[in-house]
Design a protein around this motif. Structure first.
Motif, PDB file in Angstrom:
ATOM      1  N   GLU A 111       2.330   2.629   0.732  1.00 48.44           N
ATOM      2  CA  GLU A 111       3.470   3.374  -0.652  1.00 48.44           C
ATOM      3  C   GLU A 111       3.670   2.376  -2.129  1.00 48.44           C
ATOM      4  O   GLU A 111       3.491   1.095  -2.075  1.00 48.44           O
ATOM      5  CB  GLU A 111       4.411   3.437  -0.284  1.00 48.44           C
ATOM      6  CG  GLU A 111       4.716   4.929   0.778  1.00 48.44           C
ATOM      7  CD  GLU A 111       6.318   4.459   0.598  1.00 48.44           C
ATOM      8  OE1 GLU A 111       7.189   6.010   0.757  1.00 48.44           O
ATOM      9  OE2 GLU A 111       6.686   3.656   1.485  1.00 48.44           O
ATOM     10  N   HIS A 119      -0.083   3.170   6.313  1.00 48.12           N
ATOM     11  CA  HIS A 119       0.229   3.761   5.008  1.00 48.12           C
ATOM     12  C   HIS A 119       0.468   2.357   4.103  1.00 48.12           C
ATOM     13  O   HIS A 119       1.365   2.592   4.661  1.00 48.12           O
ATOM     14  CB  HIS A 119       1.307   5.489   5.737  1.00 48.12           C
ATOM     15  CG  HIS A 119       1.802   5.512   4.230  1.00 48.12           C
ATOM     16  ND1 HIS A 119       2.948   6.210   4.515  1.00 48.12           N
ATOM     17  CD2 HIS A 119       1.583   6.031   3.102  1.00 48.12           C
ATOM     18  CE1 HIS A 119       3.267   6.618   3.685  1.00 48.12           C
ATOM     19  NE2 HIS A 119       2.343   6.743   2.416  1.00 48.12           N
ATOM     20  N   THR A 171      -0.038   6.517  -1.006  1.00 47.45           N
ATOM     21  CA  THR A 171       0.530   7.338  -1.643  1.00 47.45           C
ATOM     22  C   THR A 171       1.337   6.977  -3.056  1.00 47.45           C
ATOM     23  O   THR A 171       1.168   5.943  -3.087  1.00 47.45           O
ATOM     24  CB  THR A 171       1.729   8.746  -0.388  1.00 47.45           C
ATOM     25  OG1 THR A 171       2.954   7.041  -0.267  1.00 47.45           O
ATOM     26  CG2 THR A 171       1.019   8.878   0.720  1.00 47.45           C
TER      27      THR A 171
END
Length: 254
Positions: free
Chosen positions: A76, A74, A154
């Motif tokens: 960001e 993940h 994201t």
């Protein structure tokens, strides 16, 4: 009393498209049914833009595919909130940190980034299934392309994939991203291909496969076939973008 004629000559055509055609009239306005449909579509588009992506749920969907690529990483962007992401597109193009990729293996042929973009709903609905189709098609390609660990990004704009691709040292990055919702479709994904990704790449150096949202849009397998064709073409040509054309349908031309 109905707000539409008993026999609607537009009905057969309306079943063939998601466009708003033949809406009819009720006095000086639209029929109530069409007004309510518009309001519903507008609400769905707003929700798709503003709702944050459930990263844990997406990672679980990817894990269930059994792709043997490792758990998605993940990353960001520098946009801290969804509101800031919408107000500051520049922050969405740059990762807050690439530290999550520090332990990832470098030097694969292709990296796939799953980015929420402007429709988290599109990624939630179609992201994992499209990833599975892409991985299967890429592995079946001549030469057996090596794939990097999947990356979930994201608050991400398209250019964030250039940073990820460079950090992973891949030849090609495929950014699967939620497309801007419209009043007909709120869950469409796009696939953007960039050869030799690095910060500063122009949009003219990318290829796009748009409108991926079965059953009404492009299907997963068809999109994956086009992506594999473009990957092969980019590596052969040494360029991606406006100089590269999709030749995946050439075998269908007699």
């Amino acid at each position: 009393m109905t707000d539409e004629p008993a026999t609607d000559p537009w009905a057969p055509l309306r079943r063939t498209t998601q466009a708003r055609i033949g809406l009819g009239r009720a006095g000086t306005s639209l029929p109530t049914r069409r007004v309510l449909e518009f309001a519903t579509a507008h609400a769905a588009a707003r929700d798709a833009v503003h709702e944050p992506l459930d990263v844990a749920a997406l990672v679980a969907q990817v894990a269930a595919l059994g792709l043997d690529l490792g758990e998605p990483v993940h990353v960001e962007s520098r946009a801290a909130t969804r509101g800031e992401y919408l107000r500051r597109p520049d922050l969405g193009r740059v990762p807050a940190s690439l530290e999550p990729l520090a332990d990832a293996e470098r030097g694969a042929d292709v990296a796939i980034v799953l980015a929420d973009g402007l429709s988290s709903r599109a990624m939630a609905d179609h992201g994992a299934a499209l990833l599975g189709a892409l991985v299967g098609a890429l592995r079946a390609a001549p030469g057996g392309l090596r794939l990097a660990v999947p990356v979930v990004a994201t608050q991400a704009r398209l250019a964030l994939g250039d940073h990820v691709g460079e950090a992973l040292g891949v030849d090609v990055v495929l950014v699967v991203i939620g497309e801007r919702p419209g009043l007909s479709v709120a869950d469409s994904l796009g696939i953007y291909l960039t050869l030799q990704p690095r910060p500063g790449r122009a949009d003219s150096e990318r290829n796009c496969i748009s409108n991926v949202h079965p059953p009404d849009g492009l299907g997963y397998d068809q999109a994956a076939r086009v992506a594999v064709s473009l990957v092969a073409g980019a590596r052969r040509l040494g360029r991606s973008g406006v100089d590269l054309k999709d030749r995946s349908g050439d075998e269908l031309v007699g």
